[in-house]
Scaffold this active site. Structure first.
Site, PDB file in Angstrom:
ATOM      1  N   TYR A   1      30.131  -1.489  -6.608  1.00 49.47           N
ATOM      2  CA  TYR A   1      29.736  -1.030  -5.274  1.00 49.47           C
ATOM      3  C   TYR A   1      29.690  -2.149  -4.234  1.00 49.47           C
ATOM      4  O   TYR A   1      29.408  -1.887  -3.065  1.00 49.47           O
ATOM      5  CB  TYR A   1      28.369  -0.345  -5.345  1.00 49.47           C
ATOM      6  CG  TYR A   1      28.368   0.845  -6.271  1.00 49.47           C
ATOM      7  CD1 TYR A   1      28.986   2.034  -5.905  1.00 49.47           C
ATOM      8  CD2 TYR A   1      27.775   0.767  -7.525  1.00 49.47           C
ATOM      9  CE1 TYR A   1      29.006   3.125  -6.757  1.00 49.47           C
ATOM     10  CE2 TYR A   1      27.781   1.855  -8.385  1.00 49.47           C
ATOM     11  CZ  TYR A   1      28.399   3.028  -7.994  1.00 49.47           C
ATOM     12  OH  TYR A   1      28.415   4.101  -8.843  1.00 49.47           O
TER      13      TYR A   1
ATOM     14  N   HIS B   1      28.661   2.114   1.756  1.00 50.73           N
ATOM     15  CA  HIS B   1      27.296   2.518   1.404  1.00 50.73           C
ATOM     16  C   HIS B   1      26.395   1.310   1.141  1.00 50.73           C
ATOM     17  O   HIS B   1      25.173   1.443   1.135  1.00 50.73           O
ATOM     18  CB  HIS B   1      27.353   3.408   0.159  1.00 50.73           C
ATOM     19  CG  HIS B   1      26.428   4.584   0.177  1.00 50.73           C
ATOM     20  ND1 HIS B   1      25.922   5.162   1.326  1.00 50.73           N
ATOM     21  CD2 HIS B   1      25.919   5.314  -0.850  1.00 50.73           C
ATOM     22  CE1 HIS B   1      25.152   6.187   1.000  1.00 50.73           C
ATOM     23  NE2 HIS B   1      25.125   6.294  -0.313  1.00 50.73           N
TER      24      HIS B   1
ATOM     25  N   TYR C   1      19.639   3.306  -7.907  1.00 51.10           N
ATOM     26  CA  TYR C   1      20.768   3.727  -7.090  1.00 51.10           C
ATOM     27  C   TYR C   1      20.230   4.243  -5.767  1.00 51.10           C
ATOM     28  O   TYR C   1      19.036   4.528  -5.616  1.00 51.10           O
ATOM     29  CB  TYR C   1      21.631   4.745  -7.842  1.00 51.10           C
ATOM     30  CG  TYR C   1      22.462   4.044  -8.890  1.00 51.10           C
ATOM     31  CD1 TYR C   1      23.710   3.531  -8.563  1.00 51.10           C
ATOM     32  CD2 TYR C   1      21.970   3.827 -10.164  1.00 51.10           C
ATOM     33  CE1 TYR C   1      24.458   2.836  -9.502  1.00 51.10           C
ATOM     34  CE2 TYR C   1      22.712   3.141 -11.110  1.00 51.10           C
ATOM     35  CZ  TYR C   1      23.956   2.644 -10.764  1.00 51.10           C
ATOM     36  OH  TYR C   1      24.688   1.948 -11.679  1.00 51.10           O
TER      37      TYR C   1
ATOM     38  N   ASN D   1      20.078   6.924  -4.102  1.00 53.47           N
ATOM     39  CA  ASN D   1      19.299   8.160  -4.004  1.00 53.47           C
ATOM     40  C   ASN D   1      17.880   8.026  -4.546  1.00 53.47           C
ATOM     41  O   ASN D   1      17.079   8.937  -4.388  1.00 53.47           O
ATOM     42  CB  ASN D   1      20.014   9.296  -4.740  1.00 53.47           C
ATOM     43  CG  ASN D   1      21.376   9.582  -4.154  1.00 53.47           C
ATOM     44  OD1 ASN D   1      21.785   9.001  -3.154  1.00 53.47           O
ATOM     45  ND2 ASN D   1      22.099  10.485  -4.777  1.00 53.47           N
TER      46      ASN D   1
ATOM     47  N   ASP E   1      23.491   2.438   5.912  1.00 59.32           N
ATOM     48  CA  ASP E   1      24.715   2.951   6.514  1.00 59.32           C
ATOM     49  C   ASP E   1      24.466   4.309   7.161  1.00 59.32           C
ATOM     50  O   ASP E   1      23.612   5.060   6.719  1.00 59.32           O
ATOM     51  CB  ASP E   1      25.810   3.080   5.456  1.00 59.32           C
ATOM     52  CG  ASP E   1      25.430   4.051   4.346  1.00 59.32           C
ATOM     53  OD1 ASP E   1      24.447   3.770   3.628  1.00 59.32           O
ATOM     54  OD2 ASP E   1      26.094   5.094   4.206  1.00 59.32           O
TER      55      ASP E   1
ATOM     56  N   ASN F   1      20.684  10.260   1.597  1.00 62.71           N
ATOM     57  CA  ASN F   1      19.837  10.448   0.416  1.00 62.71           C
ATOM     58  C   ASN F   1      18.901   9.275   0.126  1.00 62.71           C
ATOM     59  O   ASN F   1      17.807   9.469  -0.404  1.00 62.71           O
ATOM     60  CB  ASN F   1      20.697  10.767  -0.807  1.00 62.71           C
ATOM     61  CG  ASN F   1      21.305  12.148  -0.705  1.00 62.71           C
ATOM     62  OD1 ASN F   1      20.710  13.063  -0.148  1.00 62.71           O
ATOM     63  ND2 ASN F   1      22.505  12.304  -1.232  1.00 62.71           N
TER      64      ASN F   1
END
Length: 185
Positions: free
Chosen positions: A14, A19, A64, A66, A91, A112
């Site tokens: 990632y 994100h 993560y 969320n 973001d 989220n």
């Protein structure tokens, strides 16, 4: 104490994706402030340093996106950090690429990570820096878009947004967030 949280997803997969702009800005702040992220607690990696009369903490949740609230809330409780002493960087699909917006409160707007923070903090009332990543092209799934790296033509805009965000954080270390908002919005 001032707590600056950058939202993102952990892991090489990632790194430098749309994100993860929150993580990228935390890294930039760490470099500018000579504040290494060398500690781990409550599902987060962080660094702390006294700057002037203020203790400053930069934090990246290792949950993560969320589940970001699962890292931030225990950290705030343990260190007795109020919502006024918190800034969250993340973001935002609803802002053009490279545009930043500072806000003192607001809804999750479909994000989220922010939904998780609101759920765990029990309020929408916390400082934030929204960093525009724009919307995906027609037909491109949002999940693919946010987890992808920037297009070549976006890099300069995102670099400028990251620099401006880091400068806003530096200003917040000395001034009230509302004053910083008025300067950087």
């Amino acid at each position: 104490m001032k707590l600056v949280v950058g939202l993102g997803n952990p892991g090489k997969k990632y790194e430098h994706t749309r994100h993860n702009i929150g993580f990228d800005i935390i890294d930039r702040c760490a470099q500018k402030l000579d504040l290494p992220l060398d500690k781990q607690k409550f599902k987060a990696i962080y660094g702390e340093k006294r700057i002037g009369s203020e203790k400053v903490v930069l934090l990246k949740p290792l949950t993560y996106m969320n589940l970001s609230g699962e890292a931030v809330r225990p950290f705030m409780d343990y260190f007795n950090i109020s919502n006024d002493e918190l800034v969250v960087i993340y973001d935002d699909l609803d802002l053009p690429v490279g545009k930043i917006r500072l806000r003192k409160k607001g809804s999750a707007g479909g994000h989220n990570g922010i939904k998780s923070l609101i759920a765990h903090l029990g309020t929408e009332d916390f400082n934030r820096i929204r960093v525009g990543i724009g919307r995906p092209a027609h037909g491109e799934p949002v999940v693919h878009y946010v987890l992808d790296t920037y297009r070549k033509e976006e890099l300069a805009f995102m670099n400028e947004a990251a620099e401006k965000s880091a400068k806003a954080i530096e200003a917040w270390l000395e001034k009230p967030f509302l004053e910083v908002m008025n300067t950087f919005n």
